[in-house]
Design a protein around this motif. Structure first.
Motif, PDB file in Angstrom:
ATOM      1  N   SER A   9       0.818  -1.214   0.000  1.00  0.00           N
ATOM      2  CA  SER A   9       0.000   0.000   0.000  1.00  0.00           C
ATOM      3  C   SER A   9       0.851   1.263   0.000  1.00  0.00           C
ATOM      4  CB  SER A   9      -0.892   0.055   1.252  1.00  0.00           C
ATOM      5  OG  SER A   9      -1.788  -1.028   1.281  1.00  0.00           O
ATOM      6  N   GLY A  10       2.161   1.109   0.200  1.00  0.00           N
ATOM      7  CA  GLY A  10       2.949   2.328   0.426  1.00  0.00           C
ATOM      8  C   GLY A  10       4.370   2.259  -0.085  1.00  0.00           C
ATOM      9  N   ASN A  11       5.293   2.592   0.811  1.00  0.00           N
ATOM     10  CA  ASN A  11       6.703   2.788   0.449  1.00  0.00           C
ATOM     11  C   ASN A  11       7.342   1.577  -0.228  1.00  0.00           C
ATOM     12  OD1 ASN A  11       9.312   3.777   0.344  1.00  0.00           O
ATOM     13  ND2 ASN A  11       9.752   3.225   2.452  1.00  0.00           N
ATOM     14  N   GLY A  12       7.047   0.405   0.278  1.00  0.00           N
ATOM     15  CA  GLY A  12       7.596  -0.797  -0.362  1.00  0.00           C
ATOM     16  C   GLY A  12       9.029  -1.118   0.027  1.00  0.00           C
ATOM     17  N   SER A  13       9.429  -0.747   1.236  1.00  0.00           N
ATOM     18  CA  SER A  13      10.798  -1.099   1.640  1.00  0.00           C
ATOM     19  C   SER A  13      10.945  -2.609   1.819  1.00  0.00           C
ATOM     20  CB  SER A  13      11.219  -0.349   2.901  1.00  0.00           C
ATOM     21  OG  SER A  13      10.418  -0.715   3.995  1.00  0.00           O
ATOM     22  N   ASN A  14       9.879  -3.276   2.245  1.00  0.00           N
ATOM     23  CA  ASN A  14       9.943  -4.741   2.326  1.00  0.00           C
ATOM     24  C   ASN A  14      10.005  -5.371   0.937  1.00  0.00           C
ATOM     25  OD1 ASN A  14       9.770  -5.901   5.181  1.00  0.00           O
ATOM     26  ND2 ASN A  14       8.271  -4.228   5.235  1.00  0.00           N
ATOM     27  N   LEU A  15       9.236  -4.820   0.014  1.00  0.00           N
ATOM     28  CA  LEU A  15       9.327  -5.270  -1.377  1.00  0.00           C
ATOM     29  C   LEU A  15      10.765  -5.113  -1.879  1.00  0.00           C
ATOM     30  CD1 LEU A  15       8.267  -5.975  -4.247  1.00  0.00           C
ATOM     31  CD2 LEU A  15       7.746  -3.528  -4.509  1.00  0.00           C
ATOM     32  N   LEU A  86       2.153 -10.267   1.981  1.00  0.00           N
ATOM     33  CA  LEU A  86       1.589  -8.965   2.335  1.00  0.00           C
ATOM     34  C   LEU A  86       2.736  -8.139   2.895  1.00  0.00           C
ATOM     35  CD1 LEU A  86      -1.678 -10.134   4.183  1.00  0.00           C
ATOM     36  CD2 LEU A  86      -1.338  -9.714   1.733  1.00  0.00           C
ATOM     37  N   ALA A  87       3.030  -7.021   2.251  1.00  0.00           N
ATOM     38  CA  ALA A  87       4.186  -6.208   2.644  1.00  0.00           C
ATOM     39  C   ALA A  87       3.742  -4.761   2.815  1.00  0.00           C
ATOM     40  CB  ALA A  87       5.290  -6.337   1.604  1.00  0.00           C
ATOM     41  N   GLY A  88       3.166  -4.489   3.983  1.00  0.00           N
ATOM     42  CA  GLY A  88       2.604  -3.159   4.199  1.00  0.00           C
ATOM     43  C   GLY A  88       1.326  -2.965   3.419  1.00  0.00           C
ATOM     44  N   PHE A  89       0.565  -4.040   3.252  1.00  0.00           N
ATOM     45  CA  PHE A  89      -0.744  -3.963   2.585  1.00  0.00           C
ATOM     46  C   PHE A  89      -1.757  -3.658   3.682  1.00  0.00           C
ATOM     47  CE2 PHE A  89      -4.543  -6.018   0.515  1.00  0.00           C
ATOM     48  CZ  PHE A  89      -4.588  -5.178  -0.585  1.00  0.00           C
ATOM     49  N   MET A  90      -2.259  -2.411   3.676  1.00  0.00           N
ATOM     50  CA  MET A  90      -3.000  -1.923   4.836  1.00  0.00           C
ATOM     51  C   MET A  90      -4.505  -2.115   4.682  1.00  0.00           C
ATOM     52  SD  MET A  90      -0.411  -1.199   6.585  1.00  0.00           S
ATOM     53  CE  MET A  90      -0.838  -0.165   7.981  1.00  0.00           C
ATOM     54  N   ARG A  91      -4.889  -3.363   4.420  1.00  0.00           N
ATOM     55  CA  ARG A  91      -6.313  -3.665   4.327  1.00  0.00           C
ATOM     56  C   ARG A  91      -6.624  -4.954   5.066  1.00  0.00           C
ATOM     57  NH1 ARG A  91      -9.992  -1.475   1.168  1.00  0.00           N
ATOM     58  NH2 ARG A  91     -11.082  -3.441   0.878  1.00  0.00           N
ATOM     59  N   ASN A 107       2.370 -12.384   6.283  1.00  0.00           N
ATOM     60  CA  ASN A 107       2.258 -10.964   6.581  1.00  0.00           C
ATOM     61  C   ASN A 107       3.422 -10.575   7.491  1.00  0.00           C
ATOM     62  OD1 ASN A 107       1.061  -8.337   6.779  1.00  0.00           O
ATOM     63  ND2 ASN A 107       0.230  -8.903   8.788  1.00  0.00           N
ATOM     64  N   ILE A 108       3.833  -9.317   7.354  1.00  0.00           N
ATOM     65  CA  ILE A 108       4.807  -8.790   8.316  1.00  0.00           C
ATOM     66  C   ILE A 108       4.098  -7.734   9.138  1.00  0.00           C
ATOM     67  CG2 ILE A 108       5.793  -7.086   6.682  1.00  0.00           C
ATOM     68  CD1 ILE A 108       8.562  -7.918   8.157  1.00  0.00           C
ATOM     69  N   HIS A 109       4.202  -7.861  10.463  1.00  0.00           N
ATOM     70  CA  HIS A 109       3.477  -6.952  11.355  1.00  0.00           C
ATOM     71  C   HIS A 109       4.461  -6.341  12.349  1.00  0.00           C
ATOM     72  CE1 HIS A 109       0.086  -5.237  13.467  1.00  0.00           C
ATOM     73  NE2 HIS A 109       0.661  -5.617  14.585  1.00  0.00           N
ATOM     74  N   PRO A 110       4.434  -5.010  12.488  1.00  0.00           N
ATOM     75  CA  PRO A 110       5.456  -4.341  13.287  1.00  0.00           C
ATOM     76  C   PRO A 110       5.192  -4.352  14.789  1.00  0.00           C
ATOM     77  CG  PRO A 110       4.065  -2.705  12.257  1.00  0.00           C
ATOM     78  CD  PRO A 110       3.579  -4.051  11.783  1.00  0.00           C
ATOM     79  N   SER A 111       5.096  -5.542  15.359  1.00  0.00           N
ATOM     80  CA  SER A 111       5.035  -5.686  16.816  1.00  0.00           C
ATOM     81  C   SER A 111       5.452  -7.096  17.170  1.00  0.00           C
ATOM     82  CB  SER A 111       3.617  -5.439  17.348  1.00  0.00           C
ATOM     83  OG  SER A 111       2.797  -6.566  17.125  1.00  0.00           O
ATOM     84  N   VAL A 170      12.809  -0.764  13.785  1.00  0.00           N
ATOM     85  CA  VAL A 170      12.051  -1.985  13.501  1.00  0.00           C
ATOM     86  C   VAL A 170      12.188  -2.352  12.016  1.00  0.00           C
ATOM     87  CG1 VAL A 170       9.715  -2.936  13.335  1.00  0.00           C
ATOM     88  CG2 VAL A 170      10.414  -1.728  15.399  1.00  0.00           C
ATOM     89  N   GLN A 171      12.099  -1.351  11.159  1.00  0.00           N
ATOM     90  CA  GLN A 171      12.123  -1.637   9.719  1.00  0.00           C
ATOM     91  C   GLN A 171      13.461  -2.187   9.248  1.00  0.00           C
ATOM     92  OE1 GLN A 171      10.338   1.855   7.915  1.00  0.00           O
ATOM     93  NE2 GLN A 171       8.347   1.243   8.737  1.00  0.00           N
ATOM     94  N   GLU A 172      14.528  -1.813   9.955  1.00  0.00           N
ATOM     95  CA  GLU A 172      15.835  -2.394   9.664  1.00  0.00           C
ATOM     96  C   GLU A 172      15.783  -3.917   9.845  1.00  0.00           C
ATOM     97  OE1 GLU A 172      19.840  -1.340  11.860  1.00  0.00           O
ATOM     98  OE2 GLU A 172      18.708   0.449  11.290  1.00  0.00           O
ATOM     99  N   GLN A 173      15.069  -4.344  10.874  1.00  0.00           N
ATOM    100  CA  GLN A 173      14.907  -5.784  11.128  1.00  0.00           C
ATOM    101  C   GLN A 173      13.982  -6.428  10.093  1.00  0.00           C
ATOM    102  OE1 GLN A 173      16.763  -7.353  13.496  1.00  0.00           O
ATOM    103  NE2 GLN A 173      17.651  -5.300  13.582  1.00  0.00           N
ATOM    104  N   GLU A 174      12.957  -5.694   9.702  1.00  0.00           N
ATOM    105  CA  GLU A 174      12.013  -6.230   8.714  1.00  0.00           C
ATOM    106  C   GLU A 174      12.747  -6.666   7.450  1.00  0.00           C
ATOM    107  OE1 GLU A 174       8.710  -3.651   7.913  1.00  0.00           O
ATOM    108  OE2 GLU A 174       8.143  -3.502  10.020  1.00  0.00           O
ATOM    109  N   ARG A 175      13.650  -5.809   6.990  1.00  0.00           N
ATOM    110  CA  ARG A 175      14.409  -6.080   5.761  1.00  0.00           C
ATOM    111  C   ARG A 175      15.184  -7.379   5.841  1.00  0.00           C
ATOM    112  NH1 ARG A 175      14.928  -0.371   5.500  1.00  0.00           N
ATOM    113  NH2 ARG A 175      16.775  -0.110   6.804  1.00  0.00           N
TER     114      ARG A 175
END
Ligand code: GAR
Length: 210
Positions: A9-15, A86-91, A107-111, A170-175
């Motif tokens: 849905s957004g930036n796509g850093s995980n993509l 699902l990579a920041g797909f906000m639905r 899915n990746i969830h930031p918690s 957190v996003q550094e870890q996501e990558r």
């Protein structure tokens, strides 16, 4: 090689992390397509730059959740992907949609699930004075942010952190962790069985930080 459909849905850093992991051979897969529900998602630019078919399917063009999810399913299934990420797909997704991809959607969830399902996870961690926070990658089941966890990564929370600083940590870890999980799945090492994540024939602990 196995193919992955990535929803954003957004930036796509995980993509981007997936694209980079494929380029360096850490993820032995190909991205069949990228789909965004928002036209302005920067991840669409990233997909095009990497020569990946990119689609925008705007939810605003549909009368309800069910009709959107049906159209999304139809688009995805044209590519016959082995996996949906699902990579920041906000639905929120309908049960029909989720069940259609049972056992092959992540899915990746930031918690640190089961803590902080839903939105504004970084803000909640700060407001509650948590000393640690993190991110989870999990199989998607009809229970929102409730599917079996495959891996979690923890980060410290510092006293003076802003929401943005904590999110960046957190996003550094996501990558790191999302491409890893996809590689395990693509290599056949990771499956979901009876609502549990099984890695190399062993049940993964649901660590439970709540
Ligand atoms: C990521 O931090 C991801 O964990 C989060 O959205 C961000 C997307 O970033 N996902 C959720 O909050 C899901 N409810 P990206 O577009 O740069 O990958």
């Amino acid at each position: 090689v196995p193919s992955i459909c990535v929803l954003i849905s957004g930036n796509g850093s995980n993509l981007q992390a997936m694209i980079d992991a494929i380029a360096t051979g850490k993820l032995e897969a190909k991205i069949a397509c990228v789909i965004s529900n928002r036209r302005d998602a920067y991840g669409l630019v990233r997909a095009e730059a990497a020569d990946i078919p990119a689609h925008c399917l705007e939810h605003t063009a549909f009368p309800d959740r069910d009709s959107y999810d049906k159209a999304l399913m139809k688009l995805i299934d044209k590519y016959k992907p082995d996996c949906i990420a699902l990579a920041g797909f906000m639905r929120i997704l309908t049960d029909d949609f989720v069940n259609h991809y049972a056992g092959k959607m992540f899915n990746i969830h930031p918690s640190l699930l089961p803590k902080y399902k839903g939105l504004h996870t970084h803000r909640q961690a700060l407001e509650n004075g948590d000393q640690e926070h993190g991110v989870s990658v999990h199989f998607v089941t009809p229970e929102l942010d409730g599917g079996p966890v495959v891996i979690q990564s923890r980060v410290p929370v510092f006293i003076e952190d802003t929401e943005e600083e904590l999110a960046a940590r957190v996003q550094e870890q996501e990558r790191q962790i999302y491409p890893l999980v996809l590689q395990w799945f693509c290599k056949g090492r990771l499956v979901m069985r009876e609502n549990e994540a099984i890695m190399d024939h062993q049940r993964l602990p649901q660590t439970g930080y709540a």
